[in-house]
Write a protein that holds these residues in place. Structure first.
Motif, PDB file in Angstrom:
ATOM      1  N   SER A   1      -7.641   1.345 -13.405  1.00  0.00           N
ATOM      2  CA  SER A   1      -9.079   1.241 -13.564  1.00  0.00           C
ATOM      3  C   SER A   1      -9.782   2.533 -13.894  1.00  0.00           C
ATOM      4  O   SER A   1     -10.954   2.352 -14.412  1.00  0.00           O
ATOM      5  CB  SER A   1      -9.488   0.556 -12.297  1.00  0.00           C
ATOM      6  OG  SER A   1      -9.616   1.575 -11.160  1.00  0.00           O
ATOM      7  N   GLU A   2      -9.164   3.580 -14.028  1.00  0.00           N
ATOM      8  CA  GLU A   2      -9.860   4.644 -14.420  1.00  0.00           C
ATOM      9  C   GLU A   2     -10.327   4.672 -16.010  1.00  0.00           C
ATOM     10  O   GLU A   2      -9.531   4.359 -16.794  1.00  0.00           O
ATOM     11  CB  GLU A   2      -8.862   5.900 -14.127  1.00  0.00           C
ATOM     12  CG  GLU A   2      -8.601   5.847 -12.773  1.00  0.00           C
ATOM     13  CD  GLU A   2      -8.567   7.301 -11.791  1.00  0.00           C
ATOM     14  OE1 GLU A   2      -8.973   8.304 -12.727  1.00  0.00           O
ATOM     15  OE2 GLU A   2      -8.502   7.456 -10.894  1.00  0.00           O
TER      16      GLU A   2
ATOM     17  N   ARG B   1      -3.119   0.908  -9.003  1.00  0.00           N
ATOM     18  CA  ARG B   1      -4.279   0.100  -9.146  1.00  0.00           C
ATOM     19  C   ARG B   1      -5.442   0.916  -9.642  1.00  0.00           C
ATOM     20  O   ARG B   1      -6.182   0.657 -10.528  1.00  0.00           O
ATOM     21  CB  ARG B   1      -4.768  -1.163  -8.162  1.00  0.00           C
ATOM     22  CG  ARG B   1      -3.808  -2.167  -8.158  1.00  0.00           C
ATOM     23  CD  ARG B   1      -4.207  -2.943  -6.842  1.00  0.00           C
ATOM     24  NE  ARG B   1      -3.186  -4.131  -7.020  1.00  0.00           N
ATOM     25  CZ  ARG B   1      -3.685  -5.256  -6.515  1.00  0.00           C
ATOM     26  NH1 ARG B   1      -4.727  -5.768  -6.096  1.00  0.00           N
ATOM     27  NH2 ARG B   1      -2.794  -6.390  -6.376  1.00  0.00           N
ATOM     28  N   LYS B   2      -5.714   2.031  -8.865  1.00  0.00           N
ATOM     29  CA  LYS B   2      -6.791   3.038  -9.201  1.00  0.00           C
ATOM     30  C   LYS B   2      -6.447   3.617 -10.351  1.00  0.00           C
ATOM     31  O   LYS B   2      -7.415   3.720 -11.067  1.00  0.00           O
ATOM     32  CB  LYS B   2      -6.818   4.071  -7.833  1.00  0.00           C
ATOM     33  CG  LYS B   2      -8.006   5.165  -8.291  1.00  0.00           C
ATOM     34  CD  LYS B   2      -7.878   6.103  -6.991  1.00  0.00           C
ATOM     35  CE  LYS B   2      -9.213   6.987  -7.253  1.00  0.00           C
ATOM     36  NZ  LYS B   2      -9.248   8.114  -6.373  1.00  0.00           N
ATOM     37  N   ALA B   3      -5.594   3.822 -10.855  1.00  0.00           N
ATOM     38  CA  ALA B   3      -4.973   4.609 -11.940  1.00  0.00           C
ATOM     39  C   ALA B   3      -5.456   3.630 -13.427  1.00  0.00           C
ATOM     40  O   ALA B   3      -5.883   4.070 -14.492  1.00  0.00           O
ATOM     41  CB  ALA B   3      -3.669   5.035 -12.045  1.00  0.00           C
TER      42      ALA B   3
ATOM     43  N   ARG C   1     -18.022   1.313 -14.380  1.00  0.00           N
ATOM     44  CA  ARG C   1     -18.121   1.024 -12.948  1.00  0.00           C
ATOM     45  C   ARG C   1     -19.529   0.652 -12.732  1.00  0.00           C
ATOM     46  O   ARG C   1     -20.546   1.033 -13.432  1.00  0.00           O
ATOM     47  CB  ARG C   1     -17.722   2.322 -11.932  1.00  0.00           C
ATOM     48  CG  ARG C   1     -16.179   2.605 -12.450  1.00  0.00           C
ATOM     49  CD  ARG C   1     -15.904   3.833 -11.474  1.00  0.00           C
ATOM     50  NE  ARG C   1     -14.544   3.903 -11.794  1.00  0.00           N
ATOM     51  CZ  ARG C   1     -13.360   3.760 -10.891  1.00  0.00           C
ATOM     52  NH1 ARG C   1     -13.769   3.227  -9.661  1.00  0.00           N
ATOM     53  NH2 ARG C   1     -12.289   4.336 -11.068  1.00  0.00           N
TER      54      ARG C   1
ATOM     55  N   TYR D   1      -1.885   1.134  -4.234  1.00  0.00           N
ATOM     56  CA  TYR D   1      -3.249   1.247  -4.271  1.00  0.00           C
ATOM     57  C   TYR D   1      -3.499   2.241  -5.417  1.00  0.00           C
ATOM     58  O   TYR D   1      -4.440   2.228  -6.248  1.00  0.00           O
ATOM     59  CB  TYR D   1      -3.542   2.065  -3.006  1.00  0.00           C
ATOM     60  CG  TYR D   1      -4.874   2.479  -3.103  1.00  0.00           C
ATOM     61  CD1 TYR D   1      -6.149   1.915  -2.901  1.00  0.00           C
ATOM     62  CD2 TYR D   1      -5.130   4.101  -3.026  1.00  0.00           C
ATOM     63  CE1 TYR D   1      -7.466   2.349  -3.103  1.00  0.00           C
ATOM     64  CE2 TYR D   1      -6.425   4.798  -3.139  1.00  0.00           C
ATOM     65  CZ  TYR D   1      -7.532   3.776  -3.216  1.00  0.00           C
ATOM     66  OH  TYR D   1      -8.677   4.535  -2.977  1.00  0.00           O
ATOM     67  N   GLN D   2      -2.616   3.595  -5.521  1.00  0.00           N
ATOM     68  CA  GLN D   2      -2.865   4.503  -6.629  1.00  0.00           C
ATOM     69  C   GLN D   2      -2.460   3.835  -7.794  1.00  0.00           C
ATOM     70  O   GLN D   2      -3.094   4.217  -8.836  1.00  0.00           O
ATOM     71  CB  GLN D   2      -1.693   5.632  -6.180  1.00  0.00           C
ATOM     72  CG  GLN D   2      -2.058   6.219  -4.935  1.00  0.00           C
ATOM     73  CD  GLN D   2      -1.745   5.823  -3.724  1.00  0.00           C
ATOM     74  OE1 GLN D   2      -1.042   4.659  -3.712  1.00  0.00           O
ATOM     75  NE2 GLN D   2      -1.967   6.370  -2.847  1.00  0.00           N
TER      76      GLN D   2
ATOM     77  N   TYR E   1       0.572  -1.197  -0.044  1.00  0.00           N
ATOM     78  CA  TYR E   1       0.105  -0.012   0.116  1.00  0.00           C
ATOM     79  C   TYR E   1       0.873   1.064   0.057  1.00  0.00           C
ATOM     80  O   TYR E   1       0.638   2.161  -0.611  1.00  0.00           O
ATOM     81  CB  TYR E   1      -0.938  -0.062   1.068  1.00  0.00           C
ATOM     82  CG  TYR E   1      -1.763   1.243   1.299  1.00  0.00           C
ATOM     83  CD1 TYR E   1      -2.993   1.408   0.496  1.00  0.00           C
ATOM     84  CD2 TYR E   1      -1.353   2.405   2.066  1.00  0.00           C
ATOM     85  CE1 TYR E   1      -3.753   2.568   0.564  1.00  0.00           C
ATOM     86  CE2 TYR E   1      -2.069   3.335   2.188  1.00  0.00           C
ATOM     87  CZ  TYR E   1      -3.340   3.573   1.509  1.00  0.00           C
ATOM     88  OH  TYR E   1      -4.109   4.780   1.506  1.00  0.00           O
TER      89      TYR E   1
END
Length: 87
Positions: free
Chosen positions: A66-67, A62-64, A71, A59-60, A54
């Motif tokens: 999936s952007e 994975r978030k990026a 959703r 985390y960042q 983390y």
């Protein structure tokens, strides 16, 4: 992270714990308020590994990645799951 300094009475109990054991921390009414695990325990090693991933930006990343993707709301997911059970 919050740090709590243990007095001699607490340290005498902590010193008796085995590496694999987890101690429950109780309030004066006997209600569990937390747990204490050894720094050498498998649980703590797993916690450290997860925190390191983390903290390293996982985390960042994975978030990026999936952007921009589709959703779904919680209600949409639940509706889909309900539809699977009625077939």
């Amino acid at each position: 992270m919050v740090q709590v300094k243990a007095n001699e009475a607490i340290m005498s109990v902590i010193g008796t714990l085995k590496v694999q054991e987890r101690a429950e921390i109780l309030d004066d009414r006997g209600m569990v308020v937390g747990y204490l695990i050894s720094v050498d325990s498998p649980e703590d090693q797993l916690r450290r590994k997860a925190f390191a991933a983390y903290a390293s930006g996982e985390y960042q990343r994975r978030k990026a990645s999936s952007e921009g993707g589709k959703r779904y709301t919680t209600e949409q997911v639940l509706e889909h799951l309900r539809s699977l059970g009625t077939s």
